[in-house]
Design an enzyme around this catalytic site. Structure first.
Site, PDB file in Angstrom:
ATOM      1  N   LYS A  49      69.250  78.310  14.714  1.00 20.99           N
ATOM      2  CA  LYS A  49      68.744  79.578  14.885  1.00 20.99           C
ATOM      3  C   LYS A  49      68.635  80.330  13.526  1.00 20.99           C
ATOM      4  CE  LYS A  49      67.597  82.645  17.979  1.00 20.99           C
ATOM      5  NZ  LYS A  49      66.947  82.383  19.349  1.00 20.99           N
ATOM      6  N   GLY A  54      59.735  81.437  17.636  1.00 23.87           N
ATOM      7  CA  GLY A  54      59.861  82.975  17.901  1.00 23.87           C
ATOM      8  C   GLY A  54      61.127  83.381  18.469  1.00 23.87           C
ATOM      9  N   ASP A  55      61.358  84.568  18.424  1.00 23.15           N
ATOM     10  CA  ASP A  55      62.625  85.142  19.211  1.00 23.15           C
ATOM     11  C   ASP A  55      62.239  86.642  18.791  1.00 23.15           C
ATOM     12  OD1 ASP A  55      65.516  84.399  20.326  1.00 23.15           O
ATOM     13  OD2 ASP A  55      65.758  86.279  18.992  1.00 23.15           O
ATOM     14  N   THR A  90      59.327  81.239  28.474  1.00 18.95           N
ATOM     15  CA  THR A  90      60.621  81.627  28.705  1.00 18.95           C
ATOM     16  C   THR A  90      60.633  82.387  30.103  1.00 18.95           C
ATOM     17  OG1 THR A  90      60.963  81.795  26.298  1.00 18.95           O
ATOM     18  CG2 THR A  90      62.635  82.768  27.719  1.00 18.95           C
ATOM     19  N   GLN A 137      72.242  77.917  21.198  1.00 19.02           N
ATOM     20  CA  GLN A 137      71.307  77.005  21.436  1.00 19.02           C
ATOM     21  C   GLN A 137      71.462  75.618  21.555  1.00 19.02           C
ATOM     22  OE1 GLN A 137      68.183  79.213  20.531  1.00 19.02           O
ATOM     23  NE2 GLN A 137      67.128  77.481  21.717  1.00 19.02           N
ATOM     24  N   LYS A 184      72.008  75.116  25.223  1.00 23.20           N
ATOM     25  CA  LYS A 184      70.731  75.096  26.075  1.00 23.20           C
ATOM     26  C   LYS A 184      69.723  74.142  25.586  1.00 23.20           C
ATOM     27  CE  LYS A 184      68.963  79.272  24.958  1.00 23.20           C
ATOM     28  NZ  LYS A 184      67.905  80.490  24.514  1.00 23.20           N
ATOM     29  N   ASN A 219      58.344  89.721  24.900  1.00 24.39           N
ATOM     30  CA  ASN A 219      57.543  88.420  25.477  1.00 24.39           C
ATOM     31  C   ASN A 219      58.392  87.884  26.673  1.00 24.39           C
ATOM     32  OD1 ASN A 219      58.064  85.124  25.045  1.00 24.39           O
ATOM     33  ND2 ASN A 219      55.946  85.609  24.792  1.00 24.39           N
TER      34      ASN A 219
HETATM   35  P1  NDP Z   1      60.586  90.605  21.817  1.00 23.12           P
HETATM   36  O1  NDP Z   1      60.803  91.005  20.237  1.00 23.12           O
HETATM   37  O2  NDP Z   1      59.175  90.164  22.223  1.00 23.12           O
HETATM   38  O3  NDP Z   1      60.988  91.689  22.758  1.00 23.12           O
HETATM   39  C1  NDP Z   1      62.240  92.285  22.780  1.00 23.12           C
HETATM   40  C2  NDP Z   1      62.211  93.343  23.701  1.00 23.12           C
HETATM   41  O4  NDP Z   1      63.756  93.692  23.799  1.00 23.12           O
HETATM   42  C3  NDP Z   1      61.667  94.666  23.502  1.00 23.12           C
HETATM   43  O5  NDP Z   1      61.073  95.571  24.621  1.00 23.12           O
HETATM   44  C4  NDP Z   1      62.867  95.358  22.592  1.00 23.12           C
HETATM   45  O6  NDP Z   1      62.491  96.975  22.461  1.00 23.12           O
HETATM   46  C5  NDP Z   1      64.012  95.215  23.387  1.00 23.12           C
HETATM   47  N1  NDP Z   1      65.132  94.943  22.540  1.00 23.12           N
HETATM   48  C6  NDP Z   1      65.196  94.386  21.330  1.00 23.12           C
HETATM   49  N2  NDP Z   1      66.492  94.725  20.941  1.00 23.12           N
HETATM   50  C7  NDP Z   1      67.053  95.796  21.662  1.00 23.12           C
HETATM   51  C8  NDP Z   1      68.140  96.611  21.358  1.00 23.12           C
HETATM   52  N3  NDP Z   1      69.069  96.293  20.319  1.00 23.12           N
HETATM   53  N4  NDP Z   1      68.353  97.623  22.216  1.00 23.12           N
HETATM   54  C9  NDP Z   1      67.571  97.826  23.293  1.00 23.12           C
HETATM   55  N5  NDP Z   1      66.358  97.032  23.525  1.00 23.12           N
HETATM   56  C10 NDP Z   1      66.264  96.043  22.656  1.00 23.12           C
HETATM   57  O7  NDP Z   1      61.584  89.480  21.911  1.00 23.12           O
HETATM   58  P2  NDP Z   1      61.754  88.575  23.180  1.00 23.12           P
HETATM   59  O8  NDP Z   1      61.287  89.206  24.418  1.00 23.12           O
HETATM   60  O9  NDP Z   1      61.137  86.976  22.566  1.00 23.12           O
HETATM   61  O10 NDP Z   1      63.220  88.419  23.387  1.00 23.12           O
HETATM   62  C11 NDP Z   1      64.009  88.925  24.073  1.00 23.12           C
HETATM   63  C12 NDP Z   1      65.420  88.163  24.450  1.00 23.12           C
HETATM   64  O11 NDP Z   1      65.144  86.959  24.941  1.00 23.12           O
HETATM   65  C13 NDP Z   1      66.316  87.833  23.157  1.00 23.12           C
HETATM   66  O12 NDP Z   1      67.604  88.028  23.679  1.00 23.12           O
HETATM   67  C14 NDP Z   1      65.879  86.847  22.962  1.00 23.12           C
HETATM   68  O13 NDP Z   1      66.913  85.814  22.171  1.00 23.12           O
HETATM   69  C15 NDP Z   1      65.782  85.840  24.299  1.00 23.12           C
HETATM   70  N6  NDP Z   1      65.035  84.610  24.290  1.00 23.12           N
HETATM   71  C16 NDP Z   1      63.707  84.603  23.626  1.00 23.12           C
HETATM   72  C17 NDP Z   1      63.100  83.585  23.818  1.00 23.12           C
HETATM   73  C18 NDP Z   1      61.538  83.358  23.402  1.00 23.12           C
HETATM   74  O14 NDP Z   1      60.927  82.340  23.733  1.00 23.12           O
HETATM   75  N7  NDP Z   1      60.840  84.158  22.831  1.00 23.12           N
HETATM   76  C19 NDP Z   1      63.668  82.196  24.386  1.00 23.12           C
HETATM   77  C20 NDP Z   1      64.736  82.394  24.946  1.00 23.12           C
HETATM   78  C21 NDP Z   1      65.422  83.434  24.579  1.00 23.12           C
HETATM   79  P3  NDP Z   1      61.716  97.507  21.148  1.00 23.12           P
HETATM   80  O15 NDP Z   1      60.490  96.816  21.132  1.00 23.12           O
HETATM   81  O16 NDP Z   1      61.920  98.958  21.290  1.00 23.12           O
HETATM   82  O17 NDP Z   1      62.724  96.871  19.932  1.00 23.12           O
HETATM   83  O1  2IT Z   2      66.529  81.591  22.280  1.00 28.54           O
HETATM   84  C1  2IT Z   2      65.536  80.740  22.237  1.00 28.54           C
HETATM   85  O2  2IT Z   2      65.730  79.945  23.050  1.00 28.54           O
HETATM   86  C2  2IT Z   2      64.132  81.036  21.683  1.00 28.54           C
HETATM   87  N1  2IT Z   2      64.089  82.014  21.058  1.00 28.54           N
HETATM   88  C3  2IT Z   2      63.302  80.029  21.674  1.00 28.54           C
HETATM   89  C4  2IT Z   2      63.397  78.814  20.601  1.00 28.54           C
HETATM   90  C5  2IT Z   2      62.380  77.821  20.560  1.00 28.54           C
HETATM   91  O3  2IT Z   2      62.661  77.103  19.651  1.00 28.54           O
HETATM   92  O4  2IT Z   2      61.392  77.933  21.147  1.00 28.54           O
END
Ligand code: NDP
Ligand code: 2IT
Length: 444
Positions: free
Chosen positions: A126, A165-166, A209, A111, A114, A240
């Site tokens: 984080k 969120g994450d 994102t 982070q 980034k 998300n």
């Molecule tokens: P969500 O919780 O909305 O979605 C996560 C997705 O990934 C779900 O489909 C979930 O499936 C799947 N998943 C999670 N863990 C596992 C695992 N161990 N094995 C297989 N599938 C898995 O999270 P986000 O979409 O917010 O985040 C996804 C990725 O993006 C993460 O790496 C996060 O750090 C990154 N990210 C998120 C940002 C954001 O703004 N939200 C910003 C930048 C990066 P299930 O529902 O079955 O668990």
């Molecule tokens: O991994 C990431 O960049 C996030 N989960 C978003 C962090 C944020 O502060 O919006």
């Protein structure tokens, strides 16, 4: 032994049992070699690398809450405040049973760079917990979030540390945490981002994102003579990031044919129906296996497998280390031209190397998924101004930020004789600003 190798060895020795943190440090430091070589005397004297790999502080706390049967459950909460050289700590909160200190540290370390790449004044942090929101009632999630914030509020604030969120943390969890912060701190401030629109949230943060990932991917392809229109894309995840990546990909004229969750994956040759997916995941919080019943031509498979589908572009959007060497081999054999990381560190180091050596354009997560945190920073700006910007205004800023990020890392790679290596470019461009700020601020 060179300075970079010494510091990698130090990190492994001082932080045993944190393999994800080692992996993130290795990826960043190894690609910084040319910058470190050029500045070795100053960096060594100032112990710059030793300082950048050690968090400013890491907070670990007990999170007790009462479940629906009246029993007390205990989870572990974390907040790692990694580096605030260029702005208040900023980064998400992950709620997933796999969460441990090493995972939060890898995410916090990523982070830093980034957030620097966004060009906005935000430092790196984080947090999260091993709490699993899956299968919990709303009341249980409220109980957890309230307890979590009852400790976390001591360490966060609009000018100090701003979580978001994450994985596992969406609008519902942010709302519950914001309510508790307000109640016990007594101030109404932008302490969290990803808030609801009626209480200080920003338009486009939900989509940011995924949309940002596509804006950067489109620019990377364009600069390499490829039009995204008409391309076939495979996506992993269905949360998300994945949902809004699929939506924007379709708006740009590409077709996304896969999505997945931790149980299995779907293949829809006509293109994933985003509304169906949103209903399953955002409204009903159900399993992706239900998609098939609503889209008869689609296939559902248990386990993992999205990388086996022939595609032009692959977008891993689920979690760390979900795209491994054997997957990279399959993608290359099937003619994949580009991989852009929506998730944080989804591609293992050997898979990244294989993709790059085989001519696949590779956009690392710290650049490609920076649109989420960038829009969080825009939410902070709006909160400070006490104003709300329109969807179009925020979206246009997001797009410009992603295009700028791509050109900054492209330029940094070229400056260090690594044209086309966007991993090197992103790490160097992100690091330079933080390093300069740290050196300017004395010893801390
Ligand atoms: P969500 O919780 O909305 O979605 C996560 C997705 O990934 C779900 O489909 C979930 O499936 C799947 N998943 C999670 N863990 C596992 C695992 N161990 N094995 C297989 N599938 C898995 O999270 P986000 O979409 O917010 O985040 C996804 C990725 O993006 C993460 O790496 C996060 O750090 C990154 N990210 C998120 C940002 C954001 O703004 N939200 C910003 C930048 C990066 P299930 O529902 O079955 O668990
Ligand atoms: O991994 C990431 O960049 C996030 N989960 C978003 C962090 C944020 O502060 O919006």
């Amino acid at each position: 032994m060179g300075y970079v190798d010494e510091v990698i060895e130090l990190v492994v020795r001082k932080n045993p049992a944190e393999p994800e943190f080692h992996q993130a440090v290795r990826e960043v430091l190894e690609s910084l070699r040319p910058v470190v070589d050029a500045n070795e005397e100053v960096y060594r004297r100032e112990a710059l690398l030793e300082r950048i790999v050690e968090p400013d502080r890491q907070i670990k706390f007990r999170v007790p809450w009462v479940d629906d049967s009246g029993r007390v459950q205990v989870n572990t909460g974390y907040r790692v405040q990694f580096n605030n050289a260029i702005g208040p700590y900023k980064g998400g909160l992950r709620l997933h049973p796999s969460v441990n200190l090493g995972i939060i540290k890898f995410l916090g370390f990523e982070q830093i760079f980034k957030n620097s790449l966004t060009g906005l004044p935000i430092g790196g942090g984080k947090g999260g917990s091993d709490f699993d929101p899956k299968g919990k009632s709303d009341r249980e999630v409220l109980a957890f979030c309230t307890s979590f914030m009852t400790e976390l509020y001591k360490y966060v604030g609009a000018d100090m540390d701003v979580p978001a969120g994450d994985i596992g943390t969406g609008a519902r969890e942010i709302g519950y945490m914001f309510g508790q912060f307000k109640k016990i701190r007594g101030t109404y401030e932008g302490v969290l981002t990803g808030k609801g629109l009626s209480y200080g949230g920003s338009l486009v943060r939900t989509e940011a994102t995924g949309y940002g990932l596509l804006y950067l991917t489109e620019e990377m392809l364009k600069c390499n003579g490829i039009d995204i229109k008409g391309k076939t894309i495979v996506v992993s995840g269905s949360g998300n990031v994945a949902i809004y990546a699929i939506q924007k990909a379709h708006q740009l004229g590409a077709t996304v044919v896969t999505a997945s969750d931790s149980n299995g994956w779907i293949y829809d040759p006509d293109g994933i129906d985003v509304e169906v997916l949103k209903n399953i995941k955002e409204v009903r919080r159900a399993r992706i296996s239900e998609y098939k019943a609503l889209r008869p031509k689609a296939e559902y498979h248990e386990g993992r497998g999205v990388w086996s589908i022939k595609c032009d572009i692959a977008l891993p959007c689920a979690t760390q280390n979900e795209l491994l060497l054997e997957d990279a081999r399959e993608l290359v054999a099937n003619g994949c031209k580009a991989v852009a990381e929506g998730a944080n560190m989804p591609t293992s180091l050997d898979a990244t190397k294989y993709l790059q050596e085989n001519g696949v354009l590779f956009a690392p997560g710290k650049a490609a998924n920076a649109g989420g945190v960038a829009t969080s920073a825009l939410e902070m700006t709006q909160n400070s101004e006490r104003l709300n910007w329109s969807f179009e205004e925020v979206d246009a800023k997001l797009k410009q930020i992603m295009v700028n990020i791509f050109h900054n890392l492209d330029e940094a790679a070229k400056r260090y004789d690594a044209a086309g290596d966007y991993v090197v470019g992103a790490n160097i461009a992100g690091f330079e600003k933080v390093a300069n700020a740290m050196l300017a601020q004395g010893i801390w």
